[in-house]
Write an enzyme that holds these catalytic residues in place. Sequence first.
Site, short mmCIF file in Angstrom:
data_model
loop_
_atom_site.label_atom_id
_atom_site.label_comp_id
_atom_site.label_asym_id
_atom_site.label_seq_id
_atom_site.Cartn_x
_atom_site.Cartn_y
_atom_site.Cartn_z
N HIS A 46 24.93 -1.71 11.43
CA HIS A 46 23.69 -0.93 11.43
C HIS A 46 22.84 -1.12 12.67
O HIS A 46 21.72 -0.60 12.73
CB HIS A 46 22.82 -1.28 10.22
N LYS B 29 7.65 4.06 10.02
CA LYS B 29 8.85 3.22 10.09
C LYS B 29 8.41 1.81 10.42
O LYS B 29 7.24 1.59 10.75
CB LYS B 29 9.82 3.73 11.15
N ARG B 30 9.33 0.82 10.33
CA ARG B 30 8.98 -0.52 10.77
C ARG B 30 8.51 -0.47 12.22
O ARG B 30 8.95 0.39 12.99
CB ARG B 30 10.20 -1.45 10.65
N LYS C 276 11.39 1.40 18.77
CA LYS C 276 10.98 2.64 18.08
C LYS C 276 9.79 3.30 18.77
O LYS C 276 9.44 4.44 18.48
CB LYS C 276 10.65 2.34 16.62
N THR D 89 16.94 7.44 9.10
CA THR D 89 17.12 8.26 7.90
C THR D 89 15.82 8.99 7.57
O THR D 89 15.85 10.05 6.96
CB THR D 89 17.57 7.40 6.70
N LYS E 72 14.83 13.00 6.25
CA LYS E 72 13.90 13.34 5.16
C LYS E 72 12.85 14.33 5.67
O LYS E 72 12.51 15.30 4.98
CB LYS E 72 13.22 12.08 4.63
#
Length: 793
Positions: free
Chosen positions: A348, A527-528, A533, A635, A639
């Site tokens: 992952h 998100k985290r 990110k 993910t 969504k």
Amino acid sequence: MTEADLRDSLLHHLKYSLGKDPAHAHIYDWRVALSLAVRDRIVDPWFNATRATYAGQHKRVYYLSMEFLIGRLLEDAIVNLGLLDRSKEVFEELGISFEAVLENEPDAALGNGGLGRLAACFLDSLSTVACPAHGYGIRYEHGLFRQRFVDGRQVEEPETWLSGKHAWEFERPEATFEIGFGGSVVESGDQAVWQPEERVIAAAHDTPIIGWRGKWANTLRLWNAKPTRIFDLERFNRGEYAAAAEPEALARTISRVLYPDDTTEQGKALRLKQEYFFTAASLRDILRRFLTEYDDLRKLPHKVAIQLNDTHPAIAGPELVRLLHDDKGLDFEESVDIARGCLSYTNHTLLPEALERWSEGLMGSLLPRHLRLIERIDDLHARRNPTRKVTAIEHGHVKMGELSFIMAHRINGVSALHTDLMKQTVFSELNRLHPDRIVNETNGVTPRRWLLSCNPALSGLIDKSIGNDWVGHLDRLSELEPHVEDAGFRHEYAEAKKKNKVALAHFVRETEGIMLDPDAMFDIQIKRIHEYKRQHLNILETIALWRAMRENPNAGWTPRVKIFAGKAAPGYIFAKKIIHLINDVARTVNADPATSDLLKVAYLPNYNVTLAERLIPAADLSEQISTAGKEASGTGNMKFALNGALTIGTLDGANVEIRDHVGADNFFLFGMTAPEVIERRAVDEHARKAIEASPELAGAIADIESGVFSPGEPDRYADVVENLRWSDYFLVCSDFASYYDKQREVDGVYLDQERWMRMAALNTARTGWFSSDRTIRGYMQDVWSAHSVPIGS
Ligand code: 26V
């Protein structure tokens, strides 16, 4: 089940399971009673599924995961069983708010983020497609910490999802195993006996997971750690009360709390203990079940598929070899081959700092037999592959990724790009030796939770347009395409979005006291918090936009609401700084009367599955802005697109495939590609040059440095600025101009609402492929050789 049946069952449980008179029942009591009534409806399909699996001698799938981020279960079960309308009616008659009943359920946060949520979506899909399966994990007493902000800083508090009755699970006092740690190994020739020094009990707790339309249910089995002896009576009688309770406290520590670090810190003995604890218990249980049906262990790979969700359960390789070889007396090489036939591994992340490795010292002291077996597995691999250059043990460390690869017959990536990069980077050498092992299974999300339940406004419109078959066959959303050309449909699509935005605006006003205009563009990044990110890229753009708006207030700006949510690992200082900065910017911008109609910033605390369910349906713009090559899949991106948010994103992870599906015209692409990222990093002073070339970026950084957002403390973000200017490994500065320009293009398109809504509706119509049902069918075919059981047989 009629409405009357449901009401009777509810009142029965209220009285006999909770001992409450309806006149005195609290919302909690109603919630638990309803959960028990709904759970009753799951038991028969659950038993039937088990019976059908035994009767047909079907292969079973075992999904081993340290994390299951399941969130709330009640609404999900009600929706899957088709009981939503009846439940609403029952509570309406009782004069009790059904909403409040659902809201009463704690959000089970037994996971950190994407990896854990993926496991939960997979459980839903495994049941939906009627694949015989068990999820195995740890029953953490405390899930992921609760996040609060104090003066804009993150503060962590323990989470207590188990404080009330956990209505969904069945305790299995008979299903226990003793798990050992430490001690010594007595070897004689090829045989060995491990005598552990410490032992704990793993106790099973089962939650049935019902699939869509309530036809099949699988089991999520979570292990609790208990002492072998409750307490030391002798010491207690001597008055040594604390010491008497010590063995219990020590044992229970193993399942006490979820590790919140998906960060660098490794090498913690407790974490390795957790990993071995749940893996060993699960394997013992799997073998026990197999041996009730079969006696030839060589058949194991035909009847058992074990999926390792990342390397956290990687000790399954040596443990299964130990059970087969040491305990059952099979030949060592044969044991390795049988184990490999059962095991497969999902990677992952490629981030080197995130790849698990354990020192031989720690491994040898906690799991002495396993360390020895890993050496033998490594030797066997070397003998069979004389040209190999990689080993599982290197420089005194066991590399869990390499070990997993060697012990697995399939290794999969989670998006097409990630799988390619895996082949080119971390596993290039192992892929050369075993070119048939790496496969791609692009992630997916369950449409039951992430469209049907969380977005009734949109799912109602879809039902009205194409019927409700899409819930179990998400690619049927493509039948919406012709409707997208219909102005009436687009109008209704826009109305559904508006309704969700109004509801979110209401929520934000109630919880944060921030007023949001539902006609403004809702631009969301949830998100985290991680450097890769790039939440800091988003906040820099926010600052630049605010500056431009102040400078030229009448330039026809598109009103925006920037929403952030996400937790930082407690020890991740940089991520926490970014949270603080966003909160400081939010406070400053929201207080500026010059831009109050144009820009608002909100950082919503304690991001979890439940909050995601509120935010995603209300989004216009989805921020998927990681440095290309770093986000394995994502993910949340799926969504959002499914719920009709347009993506502004890089060519990273599954963004690439989302863009392929929705069409380049319906996706706001910016930034460097993965190969360009590598090139750019080699450029001397790339960040400084990028700042010099972009007045917007330079201005935003200057504001941070001069204390505009931290009055009286201009140095507060000195380290963030220093990092941006002189290191910027994740290339925030180099991607800034492209991002800023693309955001202005987004502004322009949003002003044309007809066009925007057509693009949004096309996103919904074209993202049916991202159902986790499709992903699971891919695993069944390419990885597990498992089959759906015809329901009713
Ligand atoms: C990330 C990081 C970031 C920097 C510091 C150390 C560290 C450690 C671990 C991780 C991620 C751990 C594995 C994980 O959760 N991966 C996520 O898996 C999702 C499901 O496949 C996928 O959608 C996400 O892209 C991926 O990050």
